[in-house]
Design a protein around this motif. Structure first.
Motif, PDB file in Angstrom:
ATOM      1  N   TRP A 112      -5.215  10.702   1.793  1.00 20.61           N
ATOM      2  CA  TRP A 112      -5.606   9.334   2.144  1.00 20.61           C
ATOM      3  C   TRP A 112      -5.640   8.390   0.952  1.00 20.61           C
ATOM      4  O   TRP A 112      -5.733   7.179   1.125  1.00 20.61           O
ATOM      5  CB  TRP A 112      -6.944   9.309   2.883  1.00 20.61           C
ATOM      6  CG  TRP A 112      -8.133   9.755   2.075  1.00 20.61           C
ATOM      7  CD1 TRP A 112      -8.714  10.984   2.096  1.00 20.61           C
ATOM      8  CD2 TRP A 112      -8.897   8.984   1.135  1.00 20.61           C
ATOM      9  NE1 TRP A 112      -9.781  11.029   1.214  1.00 20.61           N
ATOM     10  CE2 TRP A 112      -9.913   9.815   0.616  1.00 20.61           C
ATOM     11  CE3 TRP A 112      -8.819   7.670   0.668  1.00 20.61           C
ATOM     12  CZ2 TRP A 112     -10.832   9.380  -0.331  1.00 20.61           C
ATOM     13  CZ3 TRP A 112      -9.738   7.234  -0.275  1.00 20.61           C
ATOM     14  CH2 TRP A 112     -10.736   8.088  -0.765  1.00 20.61           C
ATOM     15  N   GLU A 113      -5.595   8.892  -0.264  1.00 28.05           N
ATOM     16  CA  GLU A 113      -5.651   8.028  -1.449  1.00 28.05           C
ATOM     17  C   GLU A 113      -4.378   7.182  -1.534  1.00 28.05           C
ATOM     18  O   GLU A 113      -3.291   7.647  -1.185  1.00 28.05           O
ATOM     19  CB  GLU A 113      -5.823   8.877  -2.714  1.00 28.05           C
ATOM     20  CG  GLU A 113      -7.157   9.585  -2.753  1.00 28.05           C
ATOM     21  CD  GLU A 113      -7.295  10.512  -3.940  1.00 28.05           C
ATOM     22  OE1 GLU A 113      -8.400  10.591  -4.485  1.00 28.05           O
ATOM     23  OE2 GLU A 113      -6.300  11.167  -4.310  1.00 28.05           O
ATOM     24  N   ARG A 114      -4.548   5.944  -2.003  1.00 28.36           N
ATOM     25  CA  ARG A 114      -3.423   5.009  -2.054  1.00 28.36           C
ATOM     26  C   ARG A 114      -3.437   4.187  -3.333  1.00 28.36           C
ATOM     27  O   ARG A 114      -4.481   3.974  -3.950  1.00 28.36           O
ATOM     28  CB  ARG A 114      -3.464   4.027  -0.871  1.00 28.36           C
ATOM     29  CG  ARG A 114      -3.306   4.658   0.502  1.00 28.36           C
ATOM     30  CD  ARG A 114      -1.881   5.195   0.700  1.00 28.36           C
ATOM     31  NE  ARG A 114      -1.696   5.748   2.025  1.00 28.36           N
ATOM     32  CZ  ARG A 114      -1.914   7.017   2.364  1.00 28.36           C
ATOM     33  NH1 ARG A 114      -2.356   7.879   1.471  1.00 28.36           N
ATOM     34  NH2 ARG A 114      -1.689   7.444   3.590  1.00 28.36           N
TER      35      ARG A 114
ATOM     36  N   TRP B  46       6.878   4.474  -5.327  1.00 28.67           N
ATOM     37  CA  TRP B  46       5.989   5.319  -6.119  1.00 28.67           C
ATOM     38  C   TRP B  46       6.480   5.493  -7.561  1.00 28.67           C
ATOM     39  O   TRP B  46       5.760   5.247  -8.515  1.00 28.67           O
ATOM     40  CB  TRP B  46       5.818   6.669  -5.440  1.00 28.67           C
ATOM     41  CG  TRP B  46       4.722   7.505  -5.998  1.00 28.67           C
ATOM     42  CD1 TRP B  46       4.855   8.551  -6.864  1.00 28.67           C
ATOM     43  CD2 TRP B  46       3.320   7.378  -5.744  1.00 28.67           C
ATOM     44  NE1 TRP B  46       3.626   9.097  -7.144  1.00 28.67           N
ATOM     45  CE2 TRP B  46       2.668   8.385  -6.475  1.00 28.67           C
ATOM     46  CE3 TRP B  46       2.554   6.508  -4.973  1.00 28.67           C
ATOM     47  CZ2 TRP B  46       1.290   8.562  -6.454  1.00 28.67           C
ATOM     48  CZ3 TRP B  46       1.172   6.680  -4.944  1.00 28.67           C
ATOM     49  CH2 TRP B  46       0.563   7.689  -5.683  1.00 28.67           C
TER      50      TRP B  46
ATOM     51  N   TYR C 238      -8.296  -1.324   3.631  1.00 27.19           N
ATOM     52  CA  TYR C 238      -7.838   0.049   3.852  1.00 27.19           C
ATOM     53  C   TYR C 238      -9.037   0.991   3.997  1.00 27.19           C
ATOM     54  O   TYR C 238      -9.051   1.861   4.870  1.00 27.19           O
ATOM     55  CB  TYR C 238      -6.916   0.476   2.710  1.00 27.19           C
ATOM     56  CG  TYR C 238      -6.435   1.895   2.834  1.00 27.19           C
ATOM     57  CD1 TYR C 238      -5.534   2.261   3.831  1.00 27.19           C
ATOM     58  CD2 TYR C 238      -6.879   2.876   1.961  1.00 27.19           C
ATOM     59  CE1 TYR C 238      -5.101   3.577   3.959  1.00 27.19           C
ATOM     60  CE2 TYR C 238      -6.442   4.193   2.078  1.00 27.19           C
ATOM     61  CZ  TYR C 238      -5.555   4.532   3.074  1.00 27.19           C
ATOM     62  OH  TYR C 238      -5.135   5.827   3.201  1.00 27.19           O
TER      63      TYR C 238
ATOM     64  N   VAL D  87       0.882  -1.168   0.000  1.00 27.55           N
ATOM     65  CA  VAL D  87       0.000   0.000   0.000  1.00 27.55           C
ATOM     66  C   VAL D  87       0.915   1.212   0.000  1.00 27.55           C
ATOM     67  O   VAL D  87       1.655   1.426   0.953  1.00 27.55           O
ATOM     68  CB  VAL D  87      -0.926   0.003   1.238  1.00 27.55           C
ATOM     69  CG1 VAL D  87      -1.866   1.191   1.193  1.00 27.55           C
ATOM     70  CG2 VAL D  87      -1.691  -1.305   1.346  1.00 27.55           C
ATOM     71  N   ILE D  88       0.873   1.977  -1.115  1.00 27.95           N
ATOM     72  CA  ILE D  88       1.849   3.047  -1.243  1.00 27.95           C
ATOM     73  C   ILE D  88       1.183   4.411  -1.461  1.00 27.95           C
ATOM     74  O   ILE D  88       0.077   4.507  -1.979  1.00 27.95           O
ATOM     75  CB  ILE D  88       2.867   2.764  -2.369  1.00 27.95           C
ATOM     76  CG1 ILE D  88       2.207   2.740  -3.747  1.00 27.95           C
ATOM     77  CG2 ILE D  88       3.622   1.468  -2.104  1.00 27.95           C
ATOM     78  CD1 ILE D  88       3.194   2.695  -4.919  1.00 27.95           C
ATOM     79  N   SER D  89       1.913   5.432  -1.049  1.00 27.84           N
ATOM     80  CA  SER D  89       1.552   6.820  -1.318  1.00 27.84           C
ATOM     81  C   SER D  89       2.752   7.461  -2.007  1.00 27.84           C
ATOM     82  O   SER D  89       3.806   6.828  -2.156  1.00 27.84           O
ATOM     83  CB  SER D  89       1.213   7.554  -0.020  1.00 27.84           C
ATOM     84  OG  SER D  89       2.367   7.680   0.779  1.00 27.84           O
ATOM     85  N   GLU D  90       2.606   8.726  -2.384  1.00 25.91           N
ATOM     86  CA  GLU D  90       3.683   9.369  -3.140  1.00 25.91           C
ATOM     87  C   GLU D  90       4.981   9.508  -2.346  1.00 25.91           C
ATOM     88  O   GLU D  90       6.040   9.712  -2.941  1.00 25.91           O
ATOM     89  CB  GLU D  90       3.235  10.720  -3.686  1.00 25.91           C
ATOM     90  CG  GLU D  90       2.803  11.694  -2.633  1.00 25.91           C
ATOM     91  CD  GLU D  90       2.084  12.890  -3.221  1.00 25.91           C
ATOM     92  OE1 GLU D  90       2.446  14.022  -2.845  1.00 25.91           O
ATOM     93  OE2 GLU D  90       1.163  12.695  -4.018  1.00 25.91           O
TER      94      GLU D  90
ATOM     95  N   PHE E  14      -2.301   0.327  -4.591  1.00 28.03           N
ATOM     96  CA  PHE E  14      -2.082  -1.027  -4.075  1.00 28.03           C
ATOM     97  C   PHE E  14      -1.345  -1.797  -5.156  1.00 28.03           C
ATOM     98  O   PHE E  14      -1.792  -1.829  -6.309  1.00 28.03           O
ATOM     99  CB  PHE E  14      -3.422  -1.690  -3.737  1.00 28.03           C
ATOM    100  CG  PHE E  14      -4.179  -0.916  -2.693  1.00 28.03           C
ATOM    101  CD1 PHE E  14      -4.122  -1.273  -1.361  1.00 28.03           C
ATOM    102  CD2 PHE E  14      -4.920   0.205  -3.049  1.00 28.03           C
ATOM    103  CE1 PHE E  14      -4.785  -0.524  -0.397  1.00 28.03           C
ATOM    104  CE2 PHE E  14      -5.589   0.957  -2.104  1.00 28.03           C
ATOM    105  CZ  PHE E  14      -5.521   0.584  -0.772  1.00 28.03           C
TER     106      PHE E  14
ATOM    107  N   ALA F 241      -5.969   1.471  -7.457  1.00 31.46           N
ATOM    108  CA  ALA F 241      -5.910   2.642  -6.584  1.00 31.46           C
ATOM    109  C   ALA F 241      -7.251   2.811  -5.890  1.00 31.46           C
ATOM    110  O   ALA F 241      -8.294   2.410  -6.416  1.00 31.46           O
ATOM    111  CB  ALA F 241      -5.569   3.887  -7.386  1.00 31.46           C
TER     112      ALA F 241
ATOM    113  N   ASP G   2       6.325   7.025  -0.746  1.00 33.19           N
ATOM    114  CA  ASP G   2       6.932   5.697  -0.741  1.00 33.19           C
ATOM    115  C   ASP G   2       7.988   5.568  -1.836  1.00 33.19           C
ATOM    116  O   ASP G   2       7.814   6.093  -2.932  1.00 33.19           O
ATOM    117  CB  ASP G   2       5.829   4.645  -0.940  1.00 33.19           C
ATOM    118  CG  ASP G   2       6.283   3.254  -0.600  1.00 33.19           C
ATOM    119  OD1 ASP G   2       7.094   2.695  -1.359  1.00 33.19           O
ATOM    120  OD2 ASP G   2       5.836   2.719   0.421  1.00 33.19           O
TER     121      ASP G   2
END
Length: 145
Positions: free
Chosen positions: A43-45, A13, A99, A5-8, A47, A60, A10
């Protein structure tokens, strides 16, 4: 196989955006552009199904800007052709649903033109909406409580 589970922020990314940009589905180019422009909110992720350093699929979970009543929205679910048939879509959907539960949602939504694809994962069609310029898609929901 693991779901990341990644965000910008990470380190995955940029490599994921690079991979997404090369995928065979035309919608992947839109997702890669969103990733590169950092258009994901706090909060957006994304996967990512990954094994031995190989990206196998992704999706996503995002805020629906067009239809705020359909939040959160599962978008860009894609499994590389080489890895289909291994239930990766199901695992990605389950990770996104888990999530969403952590964010206190009781449903997730998606829009698609596919018929009969998402019902096997528990999604139910609730309506059809124009998603852009005369192009309509079905809206599906999945209870996650």
């Amino acid at each position: 196989m693991n779901i990341h589970v990644i965000s910008e922020a990470d380190e995955l990314w940029t490599p994921v955006a690079d991979y997404v940009e090369t995928c065979s589905w035309d919608a992947c180019a839109r997702m890669a552009a969103f990733m590169r422009a950092n258009k994901f909110n706090d909060w957006e992720r994304v996967f990512v199904a990954k094994e031995n350093g190989i990206i196998m699929g992704f999706c996503a979970l995002v805020q629906s800007n067009w239809f705020p009543e359909y939040n959160p929205l599962l978008k860009w679910l894609f499994v590389d052709e080489k890895y289909r048939g291994q239930r990766l879509s199901q695992k990605l959907i389950e990770a996104a649903a888990e999530y969403a539960k952590q964010l206190a949602y009781d449903k997730i939504f998606l829009t698609t033109w596919h018929k009969g694809l998402y019902e096997k994962y528990g999604f139910e069609k609730i309506c059809e909406k124009e998603v852009r310029d005369g192009y309509f898609e079905a809206v599906y929901s999945l209870d996650i409580i």
